[in-house]
Structure formats: C-alpha cells, structure tokens
Design an enzyme around this catalytic site. Structure first.
Site, mmCIF file in Angstrom:
data_model
loop_
_atom_site.group_PDB
_atom_site.id
_atom_site.type_symbol
_atom_site.label_atom_id
_atom_site.label_comp_id
_atom_site.label_asym_id
_atom_site.label_seq_id
_atom_site.Cartn_x
_atom_site.Cartn_y
_atom_site.Cartn_z
ATOM 1 C CB THR A 58 -0.780 0.083 1.148
ATOM 2 O OG1 THR A 58 -0.258 0.028 2.444
ATOM 3 C CG2 THR A 58 -1.850 -1.179 1.431
ATOM 4 C CB SER A 60 1.665 5.123 4.430
ATOM 5 O OG SER A 60 2.006 3.831 4.767
ATOM 6 C CB SER A 89 3.831 4.607 -4.548
ATOM 7 O OG SER A 89 3.980 5.466 -3.352
ATOM 8 C CG ASP A 110 9.401 -2.386 -2.189
ATOM 9 O OD1 ASP A 110 9.114 -3.515 -2.460
ATOM 10 O OD2 ASP A 110 8.538 -1.403 -1.649
ATOM 11 N N GLY A 145 14.883 -4.901 2.735
ATOM 12 C CA GLY A 145 14.976 -3.584 3.602
ATOM 13 C C GLY A 145 15.519 -4.015 5.095
ATOM 14 C CB THR A 218 7.473 -10.314 5.055
ATOM 15 O OG1 THR A 218 6.718 -9.939 3.913
ATOM 16 C CG2 THR A 218 6.425 -9.904 6.212
#
Length: 223
Positions: A58, A60, A89, A110, A145, A218
C-alpha cells in the site's frame, strides 16, 4: 483528526492536515505541496487513507507520511542522506528529496522489483521527479530492507514503511551519530511507531510513540 483531512486536490489535503495539527512545520508543508500524490496513488489520491498499489503493498495514509516527516525533520537537513525502506510507490521518497535539497541523497529500497520499477515510473511523471532520478539524488534499489543498504550508509535518517517483527540491529548500525530512525515494530498483536535515536556517542535509544497498522516487513512474495 486524520479522517477530516481528505480534500479535492493535493493542496486541499496538505492544508487540511496542517489545520488539524498533523503538519506543524512549514518545511514539511512545502515539501508535501511539491509532490502531487496523484502521481503515486492509483486511486483516491487525496483521501487521507492508505491505498493499494499492488503486490500486497500500500501507499500509506498521508497523515502517516506527515508524521514521519515531522519526526525525522531535525535530521532532514540540506545535504542529508536518507534511507527509505519499503519505498513502495516512491511518494515519500520524493518528499524526503524535497526536504534534503539539491545536495542531499535519498535511497528507496523495496524487495519487489515491480514496485521498484513502479516508483521510478511514478517519479518520472513530473519534471521535478525526472530531475531527481537523472541527477542521482534519488535512487530506487531492490534489496531486503530488513538489512538496510550498507553501500549508502551512514544515514542521517532512516524511514521504514512496513512493520518489522523486531528491532533489526543492522538498521540502527547504518544510522549516523547523531541520527534517527522512524520504524513501526510489532509487539504482540499490536504495532507501534518507534523513534530510534543514535546519540553522538553511538548510544542507541528506542522510544515507543503510538499504535499503527502497517503491512509487514517480510520476504518478497513468491512469483
């Protein structure tokens, strides 16, 4: 107050957050006004709510981006180096770049290549964004990350945009002294934002701030 911040335009959204006390700094306000959220959110860009961007990720809610900027602001000075983990994004990466100016650097990380590509594509939608990419002031990298990005360390500020299962030592190690990390961390069934400060003598201090709900930090999903 976040639920009252949505607007009909990017400017409306930012001004509503300021009016409701979610933006307190003129620098943060100007940095966010300088990035059209519509370039980064595929739907309802001016609602103060998270929006899906694919790959179980998403963007945020705007008020969380404002909170991160306000929290990290003392370390987002001209020339600062910033690590944006879970850059998704690319929106907040762009805002950070506005805050650190033409001599600063922001690295977005990412673990999903399509999201790395999406961030680059989104940033290229504006003239300012294209200049950030072409100059190297902003770089997007595919990496885990949870391990940060040692090649660009140390960082004045680290932002983590997904909930960590624990305080990852590698991330604190990559902070400058002094430096600050803004990170959501799971604790039982709850998540809380922590400010992790590295003092001038290298001492690390963790302060729990407020409850949140983020997607987890994750492994990348299987193809």
């Amino acid at each position: 107050m976040a639920w009252r911040c949505s607007g009909g335009s990017n400017a409306d959204l930012i001004h509503n957050m300021e009016r409701n006390g979610l933006i307190n700094s003129q620098r943060v306000k100007e940095a966010m006004l300088g990035v059209d959220r519509a370039h980064y959110a595929p739907s309802s860009p001016y609602e103060d709510s998270p929006q899906p961007i694919g790959h179980r990720a998403t963007i945020s809610a705007p008020h969380m981006h404002a909170s991160a900027c306000e929290a990290l602001l003392p370390y987002l000075q001209p020339g600062s180096r910033v690590l944006d983990i879970g850059s998704g994004s690319g929106y907040l990466t762009h805002v950070f770049a506005n805050l650190v100016g033409p001599t600063g650097t922001v690295i977005g990380v990412d673990h999903i290549q399509p999201l790395v590509s999406l961030a680059e594509e989104n940033m290229a939608k504006s003239k300012e964004g294209r200049e950030l990419l072409e100059s190297g002031r902003v770089k997007f990298i595919k990496a885990d990350g949870r391990k940060g990005w040692k090649e660009g360390a140390p960082y004045d500020a680290v932002h983590v945009g997904a909930a960590a299962a624990e305080h990852h030592k590698e991330l604190a190690e990559q902070l400058k002294a002094p430096g600050r990390m803004f990170v959501p961390v799971e604790s039982g069934w709850m998540q809380h934002i922590y400010y992790v400060d590295k003092k001038e003598d290298g001492t690390v201090v963790k302060e729990r701030k407020f409850g949140v709900q983020y997607v987890p930090l994750t492994d990348a999903p299987e193809e």
